[in-house]
Design an enzyme around this catalytic site. Structure first.
Site, PDB file in Angstrom:
ATOM      1  CE  LYS A   1     -24.186  90.105  32.686  1.00  0.00           C
ATOM      2  NZ  LYS A   1     -24.441  89.254  33.833  1.00  0.00           N
TER       3      LYS A   1
ATOM      4  CE  LYS B   1     -22.895  87.752  24.759  1.00  0.00           C
ATOM      5  NZ  LYS B   1     -22.941  86.822  25.856  1.00  0.00           N
TER       6      LYS B   1
ATOM      7  CE  LYS C   1     -17.159  87.289  28.568  1.00  0.00           C
ATOM      8  NZ  LYS C   1     -18.003  87.116  29.733  1.00  0.00           N
TER       9      LYS C   1
HETATM   10  N1  AQP Z   1     -28.044  88.931  24.273  1.00  0.00           N
HETATM   11  C1  AQP Z   1     -28.521  87.813  24.803  1.00  0.00           C
HETATM   12  N2  AQP Z   1     -29.552  87.165  24.212  1.00  0.00           N
HETATM   13  C2  AQP Z   1     -30.050  86.032  24.740  1.00  0.00           C
HETATM   14  N3  AQP Z   1     -29.581  85.485  25.888  1.00  0.00           N
HETATM   15  C3  AQP Z   1     -28.549  86.093  26.510  1.00  0.00           C
HETATM   16  N4  AQP Z   1     -27.866  85.820  27.642  1.00  0.00           N
HETATM   17  C4  AQP Z   1     -26.927  86.762  27.830  1.00  0.00           C
HETATM   18  N5  AQP Z   1     -26.971  87.671  26.833  1.00  0.00           N
HETATM   19  C5  AQP Z   1     -27.973  87.288  26.002  1.00  0.00           C
HETATM   20  C6  AQP Z   1     -28.141  84.689  28.526  1.00  0.00           C
HETATM   21  O1  AQP Z   1     -28.328  85.177  29.829  1.00  0.00           O
HETATM   22  C7  AQP Z   1     -27.983  84.151  30.760  1.00  0.00           C
HETATM   23  C8  AQP Z   1     -27.175  84.714  31.888  1.00  0.00           C
HETATM   24  O2  AQP Z   1     -25.937  85.058  31.373  1.00  0.00           O
HETATM   25  P1  AQP Z   1     -24.669  85.327  32.231  1.00  0.00           P
HETATM   26  O3  AQP Z   1     -24.948  85.538  33.628  1.00  0.00           O
HETATM   27  O4  AQP Z   1     -23.628  84.339  31.842  1.00  0.00           O
HETATM   28  O5  AQP Z   1     -24.381  86.671  31.645  1.00  0.00           O
HETATM   29  P2  AQP Z   1     -23.490  86.897  30.522  1.00  0.00           P
HETATM   30  O6  AQP Z   1     -23.473  85.837  29.464  1.00  0.00           O
HETATM   31  O7  AQP Z   1     -22.235  87.203  31.222  1.00  0.00           O
HETATM   32  O8  AQP Z   1     -24.262  88.141  30.018  1.00  0.00           O
HETATM   33  P3  AQP Z   1     -23.634  88.996  29.021  1.00  0.00           P
HETATM   34  O9  AQP Z   1     -24.308  90.297  29.019  1.00  0.00           O
HETATM   35  O10 AQP Z   1     -23.577  88.276  27.729  1.00  0.00           O
HETATM   36  O11 AQP Z   1     -22.234  89.184  29.693  1.00  0.00           O
HETATM   37  P4  AQP Z   1     -20.866  89.007  29.026  1.00  0.00           P
HETATM   38  O12 AQP Z   1     -20.769  90.168  28.116  1.00  0.00           O
HETATM   39  O13 AQP Z   1     -19.953  89.062  30.201  1.00  0.00           O
HETATM   40  O14 AQP Z   1     -20.825  87.679  28.292  1.00  0.00           O
HETATM   41  C9  AQP Z   1     -27.244  83.067  29.951  1.00  0.00           C
HETATM   42  O15 AQP Z   1     -28.112  81.977  29.782  1.00  0.00           O
HETATM   43  C10 AQP Z   1     -26.980  83.746  28.636  1.00  0.00           C
HETATM   44  O16 AQP Z   1     -26.990  82.817  27.573  1.00  0.00           O
END
Ligand code: AQP
Length: 332
Positions: free
Chosen positions: A198, A195, A112
């Protein structure tokens, strides 16, 4: 009963299928066997820049979705992180026993901060995994249901718990990751080796729980698949089809083998069309219940405040022990 804790960031207007299938779905199931603590982690949500005008509403939308998918506030403690000040208080203490090099090795920060540029990436983004460790350790959680992307952060939480216990005496339970392999990494529909995310997927790569199901169906129809014809589950050579089968199986409750047998002799188009329908049926009641919770924000806020009060009772006990062990005065 063993304890479980997990959190989700209010950084979007909806959860996506990765969040739901990788984590939140298991949160619901674990309520049957565990004393569960689930939080909307808004402190984490300000680490990479945010809009104050939408954050509080996004926290409500996140909480409403959790209730809509089956988190039961009678059985679980559901709360918003910023209403429990013990989280940042413990994070400070844990930060003081975390090595700078150790924190620098967190791959999510590296990815990031690379995207944002190291001058712009915040110190909050750097210390994010330490706050996450505090979230978990405050509740003496035995298990933490998360997706595969969180494995390294969980390892840090375990190390910090063990280190604190060794340095100052046994206070923390050492938490274990609860990562369900089949759905631990739902992938981007446009890039089935990455993966679903978001922050880095394009809109076409993500299925949101709260989006119009016609839009989801269209994205599924346009999902990247290989040039072959046969529907088989092979993450190595057919990651796109494997991802669609994983989603299909998890949402419908049918096994992958059953689906592969049912689609023998059929084409990718058939699978995609049917999956669009499965998604529509799955999200429709969730969307309706989410809307109902959001229709009464005062009631929702009350429910979350009650959750925060329950959470604080547990968090304050742990923080009190920590303060005692490290030589602080007790929290007042
Ligand atoms: N693609 C995924 N497959 C399985 N699990 C996933 N999680 C996120 N993406 C996947 C799981 O969702 C939970 C909440 O995650 P978060 O609130 O930390 O969201 P995040 O990780 O910010 O979601 P994103 O979309 O992956 O955002 P970015 O891109 O910002 O990193 C966690 O348990 C996560 O493992």
């Amino acid at each position: 009963r063993p304890r479980v804790l997990s959190g989700i960031q209010p950084t979007a207007d909806s959860f996506h299928l990765g969040n739901y299938l990788g984590a939140v779905r298991h949160w619901v199931a674990l309520q049957d066997t565990h004393d569960a603590f689930y939080c909307v982690v808004d402190l984490h949500a300000i680490t990479a820049g945010h809009d104050p005008k939408v954050l509080r509403q996004r926290s409500r939308v996140a909480a409403a979705q959790l209730l809509a998918v089956g988190i039961d506030p009678e059985r679980s403690t559901l709360f918003v992180q910023s209403q429990v000040p013990e989280h940042p208080q413990l994070a400070w203490v844990l930060g003081c026993i975390t090595g700078f090099g150790e924190a620098s090795r967190m791959t999510q920060f590296k990815d990031k901060s690379l995207k944002q540029g190291s001058e712009r990436a915040s110190v909050g983004l750097f210390t994010y995994p330490i706050l996450q460790a505090a979230d978990i350790l405050l509740y003496q959680a035995n298990a933490v249901p998360v997706g595969e992307d969180q494995r390294q952060h969980l390892e840090l939480s375990r190390d910090l718990a063990q280190r604190f216990n060794t340095l100052f005496g046994p206070v923390f339970t050492v938490p274990a990751p609860h990562i369900v392999k089949d759905t631990a990494k739902i992938t981007d529909l446009q890039d089935p080796t990455a993966k679903m995310s978001k922050s880095s997927s394009s809109p076409a790569g993500i299925i949101d729980l709260l989006e119009d199901p016609a839009r989801s169906a269209k994205k599924i129809r346009s999902a990247v698949t290989d040039t072959g014809r046969e529907i088989v589950f092979d993450t190595g050579t057919k990651p796109g089809i494997a991802n669609l089968l994983t989603i299909y199986s998890a949402l419908s409750g049918r096994s992958i083998d059953d689906l592969v047998a049912a689609y023998a002799g059929k084409g990718y188009g058939d699978l995609k069309k049917d999956l669009g329908e499965v998604v529509r049926e799955f999200v429709a009641p969730i969307q309706e219940r989410t809307r109902a919770y959001l229709d009464d924000p005062a009631q929702l806020d009350k429910l979350l405040a009650a959750g925060a009060e329950k959470a604080r009772a547990v968090a304050a006990r742990t923080l009190g022990e920590v303060y005692e062990r490290i030589g602080f005065f007790p929290p007042v």
